[in-house]
Design a protein around this motif. Structure first.
Motif, mmCIF file in Angstrom:
data_model
loop_
_atom_site.group_PDB
_atom_site.id
_atom_site.type_symbol
_atom_site.label_atom_id
_atom_site.label_comp_id
_atom_site.label_asym_id
_atom_site.label_seq_id
_atom_site.Cartn_x
_atom_site.Cartn_y
_atom_site.Cartn_z
ATOM 1 N N MET A 177 -10.486 0.692 7.771
ATOM 2 C CA MET A 177 -9.440 0.153 6.102
ATOM 3 C C MET A 177 -10.099 -0.764 5.884
ATOM 4 S SD MET A 177 -7.439 -1.940 9.848
ATOM 5 C CE MET A 177 -6.608 -2.831 8.573
ATOM 6 N N GLU A 210 4.211 -3.754 4.606
ATOM 7 C CA GLU A 210 3.478 -3.501 3.677
ATOM 8 C C GLU A 210 3.468 -1.926 3.189
ATOM 9 O OE1 GLU A 210 0.040 -6.311 3.812
ATOM 10 O OE2 GLU A 210 1.253 -8.438 4.065
ATOM 11 N N HIS A 211 3.348 -0.941 4.353
ATOM 12 C CA HIS A 211 3.051 -0.036 4.233
ATOM 13 C C HIS A 211 3.991 1.166 3.622
ATOM 14 C CE1 HIS A 211 -0.640 -1.341 7.393
ATOM 15 N NE2 HIS A 211 -0.759 -1.777 5.971
ATOM 16 N N GLU A 256 -8.675 5.076 0.485
ATOM 17 C CA GLU A 256 -7.908 4.258 1.095
ATOM 18 C C GLU A 256 -7.221 4.662 2.126
ATOM 19 O OE1 GLU A 256 -7.043 0.976 -0.463
ATOM 20 O OE2 GLU A 256 -4.517 0.912 0.048
ATOM 21 N N VAL A 308 -5.611 2.566 4.928
ATOM 22 C CA VAL A 308 -4.876 1.530 6.142
ATOM 23 C C VAL A 308 -3.592 1.844 7.115
ATOM 24 C CG1 VAL A 308 -4.937 0.068 4.249
ATOM 25 C CG2 VAL A 308 -2.579 0.938 4.752
ATOM 26 N N HIS A 365 0.649 -0.922 0.364
ATOM 27 C CA HIS A 365 -0.177 0.168 0.188
ATOM 28 C C HIS A 365 0.820 1.745 0.127
ATOM 29 C CE1 HIS A 365 -3.742 -2.895 1.314
ATOM 30 N NE2 HIS A 365 -3.039 -3.026 1.268
ATOM 31 N N ALA A 375 -7.373 -5.189 3.356
ATOM 32 C CA ALA A 375 -6.006 -5.163 3.978
ATOM 33 C C ALA A 375 -4.770 -6.462 5.270
ATOM 34 C CB ALA A 375 -5.736 -3.603 4.783
ATOM 35 N N THR A 376 -4.620 -6.418 5.407
ATOM 36 C CA THR A 376 -3.707 -7.466 6.014
ATOM 37 C C THR A 376 -3.820 -6.624 7.763
ATOM 38 O OG1 THR A 376 -2.151 -8.836 4.249
ATOM 39 C CG2 THR A 376 -1.810 -9.555 6.703
ATOM 40 N N GLY A 405 -3.880 -2.768 9.711
ATOM 41 C CA GLY A 405 -3.824 -1.429 9.580
ATOM 42 C C GLY A 405 -2.407 -1.470 10.438
ATOM 43 N N GLY A 435 -4.273 5.934 -1.610
ATOM 44 C CA GLY A 435 -3.823 5.703 -0.765
ATOM 45 C C GLY A 435 -3.577 7.380 0.143
#
Length: 366
Positions: A118, A323-324, A72, A74, A2, A122-123, A125, A39
């Motif tokens: 979120m 991931e962020h 979005e 996250v 993301h 999303a896996t 936050g 994002g």
């Protein structure tokens, strides 16, 4: 993965203002990028976070406002408590710190809000936070208070997961001048946290200012078992010969934010004007987030090469990955006049250009 941009560059601190900035900036940025989804690394001042955490209707409203605009969230930036775009911020950004109950309450409020904002895909936050406290004063009593609050934070995040089914992690962001300034200190001072919920937010400008090599820094965190839950894709200012660049550097010295300066030779100053007065030996790296895509005025450069190295390590590392990725250039309003956006559309153009630059860097390294 993301990719987002951090909204702490905008001054809005209540729900109406936050929704208004979606139309002023976020929606135009998404359209400039030609993306179906943009994002946001949302920043909520403490009063707004508290109000949203206590009002499910308002959270649903904000989620709808995001969804209809193709936005979005996250990750939240939970570092500045409030008034981050005030005329003077400086050391105030480090208060309240993790020795104080207010910091715990604010962070858990952010987590409760994020659980409802979120997307389902999303896996997890993430919420970024300050690295415990400014380095002084610090003693055993303050350390014990911080430890209690971190334990309470982990329990609170566990409780939120049980209630909502959403995993929210908090990343502590090493920053020059703070108790946790680099990954060596992170590995030491965060060694006993519950890493199911807590880890590091790696700001790449701060990493550069600490003169850390990305591969070594990330290996150090891996060996310590501390996850990188969020990366802030930011560039610091660099002066290879600061005395020769003094006139240009003074155009970056400003009254709103603290610009900690670190020399490759080990010298340090807590602000840029102090470093200039001390005439520290160069080269310098300066905690001044500069636009990713645009070179600063010569002879200054930026630490984009450190970003390239760090993204390669982050995106190709074995095992669980961050991931962020959040572009956090909050200094647009205090850049030297010649580089400052002239209006709202100019700021949207600049942020869109940064995001495109970051997107391209990440695509090369995946």
């Amino acid at each position: 993965m993301h990719l987002s941009y951090c909204t702490n560059v905008h001054p809005a601190e209540d729900l109406d203002g936050i929704i208004g900035q979606l139309d002023t900036y976020a929606l135009p940025i998404r359209r400039r990028l030609g993306s179906d989804v943009l994002g946001l690394g949302l920043w909520l001042a403490a009063p707004a976070a508290s109000a949203l955490a206590g009002d499910p209707t308002s959270r649903r409203k904000l989620r709808r406002e995001l969804d209809v605009r193709g936005l979005e969230v996250v990750t939240l930036n939970g570092f500045p408590y409030e008034a981050f775009q005030a005329p003077v911020v400086k050391h105030a950004v480090y208060h309240p710190d993790w020795t104080e109950r207010e910091r715990l309450d604010y962070t858990l409020d952010c987590a409760r809000v994020l659980a409802d904002l979120m997307p389902d895909t999303a896996t997890y936050g993430s919420v970024s936070s300050l690295p415990l406290a400014w380095r002084t004063p610090w003693d055993s009593e303050r350390a014990a208070a911080a430890t209690r609050h971190l334990d309470d934070l982990a329990r609170g995040l566990d409780r939120i997961a049980g209630e909502t089914g959403r995993t929210i992690k908090v990343g502590f962001e090493p920053e020059p001048g703070c108790l946790v300034e680099n990954t060596t200190q992170a590995a030491e001072l965060l060694a006993k946290v519950d890493t199911r919920w807590l880890g590091v937010c790696l700001d790449l400008a701060h990493l550069a200012c600490a003169w850390e090599k990305p591969a070594e820094a990330l290996d150090r965190l891996r060996r310590a078992g501390i996850p990188v839950v969020k990366t802030q894709v930011s560039a610091a200012l660099q002066a290879d010969d600061p005395l020769a660049a003094e006139e240009v550097l003074r155009s970056y010295a400003e009254k709103r934010f603290l610009h900690q300066t670190r020399s490759a030779e080990g010298g340090s100053a807590d602000d840029l004007d102090e470093a200039l007065d001390l005439r520290l030996p160069g080269p310098w790296r300066i905690h001044y987030h500069v636009p990713l895509h645009a070179e600063p005025e010569a002879p200054l450069t930026s630490t984009v090469p450190v970003i390239r190295e760090a993204l390669y390590e982050l995106l190709t590392a074995p095992g669980e990955r961050c991931e962020h990725f959040d572009v956090e250039t909050y200094t647009w309003g205090v850049l030297p006049e010649s580089q400052r956006p002239k209006d709202e559309a100019g700021l949207a153009d600049g942020i869109a250009a940064e995001l495109a630059f970051a997107r391209d860097l990440m695509a090369v390294n995946r």
